[in-house]
Write an enzyme that holds these catalytic residues in place. Structure first.
Site, PDB file in Angstrom:
ATOM      1  N   ASP A  43       0.824  -1.218   0.000  1.00 36.22           N
ATOM      2  CA  ASP A  43       0.000   0.000   0.000  1.00 36.22           C
ATOM      3  C   ASP A  43       0.856   1.265   0.000  1.00 36.22           C
ATOM      4  O   ASP A  43       0.334   2.382   0.088  1.00 36.22           O
ATOM      5  CB  ASP A  43      -0.988   0.011   1.180  1.00 36.22           C
ATOM      6  CG  ASP A  43      -0.285   0.065   2.535  1.00 36.22           C
ATOM      7  OD1 ASP A  43       0.964   0.061   2.568  1.00 36.22           O
ATOM      8  OD2 ASP A  43      -0.987   0.107   3.563  1.00 36.22           O
ATOM      9  N   ASP A  47       5.087  -0.830   7.362  1.00 36.08           N
ATOM     10  CA  ASP A  47       4.252  -1.471   8.383  1.00 36.08           C
ATOM     11  C   ASP A  47       5.097  -2.370   9.281  1.00 36.08           C
ATOM     12  O   ASP A  47       6.303  -2.539   9.068  1.00 36.08           O
ATOM     13  CB  ASP A  47       3.102  -2.243   7.720  1.00 36.08           C
ATOM     14  CG  ASP A  47       3.586  -3.106   6.559  1.00 36.08           C
ATOM     15  OD1 ASP A  47       4.658  -3.727   6.709  1.00 36.08           O
ATOM     16  OD2 ASP A  47       2.926  -3.138   5.496  1.00 36.08           O
ATOM     17  N   ASP A 214       7.064  11.108  24.234  1.00 38.65           N
ATOM     18  CA  ASP A 214       6.852  12.243  23.337  1.00 38.65           C
ATOM     19  C   ASP A 214       6.517  13.504  24.146  1.00 38.65           C
ATOM     20  O   ASP A 214       5.711  13.458  25.077  1.00 38.65           O
ATOM     21  CB  ASP A 214       5.678  11.895  22.410  1.00 38.65           C
ATOM     22  CG  ASP A 214       5.485  12.904  21.298  1.00 38.65           C
ATOM     23  OD1 ASP A 214       6.377  13.017  20.451  1.00 38.65           O
ATOM     24  OD2 ASP A 214       4.435  13.578  21.282  1.00 38.65           O
ATOM     25  N   GLU A 277      11.787  12.881  25.223  1.00 41.46           N
ATOM     26  CA  GLU A 277      11.924  13.893  24.176  1.00 41.46           C
ATOM     27  C   GLU A 277      11.566  15.213  24.853  1.00 41.46           C
ATOM     28  O   GLU A 277      10.398  15.541  25.026  1.00 41.46           O
ATOM     29  CB  GLU A 277      10.970  13.639  23.003  1.00 41.46           C
ATOM     30  CG  GLU A 277      11.238  14.612  21.869  1.00 41.46           C
ATOM     31  CD  GLU A 277      10.004  15.237  21.235  1.00 41.46           C
ATOM     32  OE1 GLU A 277      10.142  15.818  20.149  1.00 41.46           O
ATOM     33  OE2 GLU A 277       8.910  15.166  21.808  1.00 41.46           O
TER      34      GLU A 277
END
Ligand code: GLC
Length: 557
Positions: A43, A47, A214, A277
């Protein structure tokens, strides 16, 4: 989900305790940006299966661990950093079984696996945000200013451009430091804490070896959400403490997570880590995130942002080492990631500098992060047509790598900062899918195309083209990582500076001396030993070494 998923696969060389000196102190950790690494189903989007099939490549490259960027259920408003379900795999990337298979295969190969956790915000499609009652308690809603509340509650700007507030149909506003599709969570609500601890346990049960946290500096906002009163906030991010970034309150969250990670590690007899982070204004403030009772590592963006100048590099290295030493943590080093311009391009468009910078980084004490494709010397792609752009900052009229740090305005960015040399400062150009083999796009990325177009001239940069060529960047990385493993103490041992001419750095490490010539021309100096590895051909004549311009050499001493 099968029963198997609840019994985690053993981590490589599991030590007997979750504490003590750990694998992470000198680990080389490879960032897999899943969507652009390898596509198994055609696609055009990378993945988890694709990534699993390529793990032997990473083992052979010589890294210790992989960090997978978010593959959770998400509308993909920000490349998966907008999570709608933290316990599900997005069908774009596969299934939970694929995640389990990937972790097991990595462990079988002796590789550890770190996954992203995104605690500052969720997707606006998260069930909490979809339910008005829950949303009110768990996100940051405020009434607007102005006669009828038509103005945002304060002057905060989104990192991606525009106001950090969006008005709802009900007339109030919600905070989003990033895209409007990424509402900020309310960390004053204990249910938010409980949920994130449960999410971590879910992935730890599946066997992961840690989390990349994050926006680890963002969860706590200053009481009362005060105005900043500065029109160019992008310039302040990472340069000073802001009412929404690097607030002291975030540390209590990291302490709680450390207790969770240590408790887990003790119970399972292995070490699981957290890496922040965090954009902090100084190395000292960054070190607060890695105090003994907080996270294990924090990305060293000050190193990433340093210009290619001997003095500047030396001071950032000294400041980083001193700050982390003051809290007993290892330093980390990073040159590229999915938010900044690839260092081949950022450091003046010079592959020679990029190779030298990498050898410098890998000779420093501590742990190093590699970003997929840097081992191929990939440049930033700077001519992507508007219609393929996907970075939300591009559509928000924001200026830049937003998520990244200071200097996001490309016009005023000093030479060498994260955005220099990129395409208008946006982040798609470092996310172009990897070239694995073949003469034409998609260069073995997968059986279909690639979600961002790859340049027509990348055939010489593929993994296949570079493998076995001793002059290639890929073989340079392999050789450096092999030496790192062979020379005990290189990762976490001592370092001392040695005398060197202007523009040149020299330092010793256990088993080697490293020279870095940051000048654009050769420099001669007494040969410090026998060359072990060099980013460019180095010559030694009559005990005089000629260091090529923009080069780094490791010498056996
Ligand atoms: C981090 C990610 C970046 C993302 C942002 C918002 O900085 O690295 O890609 O856009 O957080 O989640």
């Amino acid at each position: 989900m099968t029963q198997e998923l609840t019994s985690p696969s053993p981590a490589p060389q599991a030590p007997g305790t979750g504490r003590g000196p750990g694998w992470w102190r000198d680990a080389v950790i490879y960032q897999v940006y899943v969507r652009s690494f390898a596509d198994s189903d055609g696609d055009g989007i990378g993945d988890l299966r694709g990534a699993r099939e390529r793990l032997p490549y990473l083992k052979d490259l010589g890294v210790d661990a992989v960090w997978l960027t978010p593959f959770y259920a998400s509308p993909q408003a920000d490349g998966g950093y907008d999570v709608a379900d933290y316990r599900a795999v997005d069908p774009l990337f596969g299934t939970l079984q694929d995640a389990d298979d990937l972790i097991r295969t990595a462990h079988d190969l002796g590789l550890r696996v770190i996954v992203d956790i995104v605690p500052n915000h969720t997707s606006d499609r998260h069930p909490w945000f979809q339910d008005p009652e829950l949303a009110r308690q768990r996100y940051l809603f405020r009434p607007g200013k102005g006669e009828s509340g038509e103005l945002p509650p304060n002057d905060w700007e989104s990192v991606f451009g525009g106001p950090a507030w969006t008005r709802t149909d009900r007339g109030d506003w919600y905070l989003h430091l990033f895209a409007p599709e990424q509402p900020d969570l309310n960390w004053d609500n204990p249910e938010v804490h409980t949920e994130f601890e449960a999410i971590m346990r879910f992935w730890l049960d599946l066997g992961v070896d840690g989390f990349r946290v994050d926006v680890a500096h963002g969860m706590i906002k200053a009481p009362g959400l005060p105005d900043i009163g500065h029109g160019a906030q992008a310039q302040l991010i990472g340069a000073q403490v802001l009412p929404f970034f690097d607030q002291d309150g975030v540390h209590a969250i990291h302490r709680a997570w450390r207790r969770l990670l240590d408790g887990y590690g003790d119970a399972l007899g292995r070490q699981v880590i957290g890496v922040a982070e965090a954009w902090a204004p100084t190395a000292e403030r960054l070190a607060l995130y890695v105090r003994p009772d907080e996270l294990h590592q924090a990305f060293n963006f000050q190193f990433l942002n340093a210009p290619w100048q001997a003095d500047a590099l030396r001071s950032v290295i000294d400041a980083s080492l001193a700050a982390t030493a003051s809290v007993g943590a290892p330093t980390t080093w990073v040159l590229s990631n999915h938010d900044v311009v690839r260092h081949t391009t950022r450091l003046g468009g010079s592959l020679a500098r990029a190779r030298a910078a990498t050898l410098l980084m890998l000779a420093l004490p501590g742990s190093a992060y590699l970003y997929q494709g840097e081992e191929l010397g990939l440049p930033e792609v700077t001519d992507l047509p508007d219609e393929v752009r996907q970075d939300p900052a591009f559509f928000r009229g924001g200026r830049a790598t937003g998520a990244a740090g200071p200097g996001t305005d490309t016009e005023s960015a000093p030479d060498g900062v994260a955005t220099a040399g990129g395409q208008d400062g946006f982040r798609d150009g470092c996310r172009v899918p990897l070239p694995w083999s073949g003469e034409l796009p998609p260069y073995g990325f997968g059986p279909g195309g690639s979600w961002l177009p790859q340049p027509a001239d990348w055939s010489g940069l593929t993994v296949a083209a570079q493998t076995g060529d001793p002059a290639s960047t890929l073989e340079l990385y392999r050789a450096a990582l092999e030496l790192r493993r062979r020379l005990p103490g290189l990762g976490d041992g001592a370092m001392s500076w040695a005398p060197a001419p202007d523009g040149v750095l020299a330092f010793t490490r256990p088993g080697l001396l490293c020279t870095v010539n940051t000048l654009g021309h050769d420099v001669g100096l007494p040969a410090p030993g026998t060359p072990l590895l060099s980013s460019a051909p180095v010559t030694v004549d009559d005990a005089t070494a000629q260091l090529p311009g923009d080069s780094c050499t490791w010498w056996a001493i």
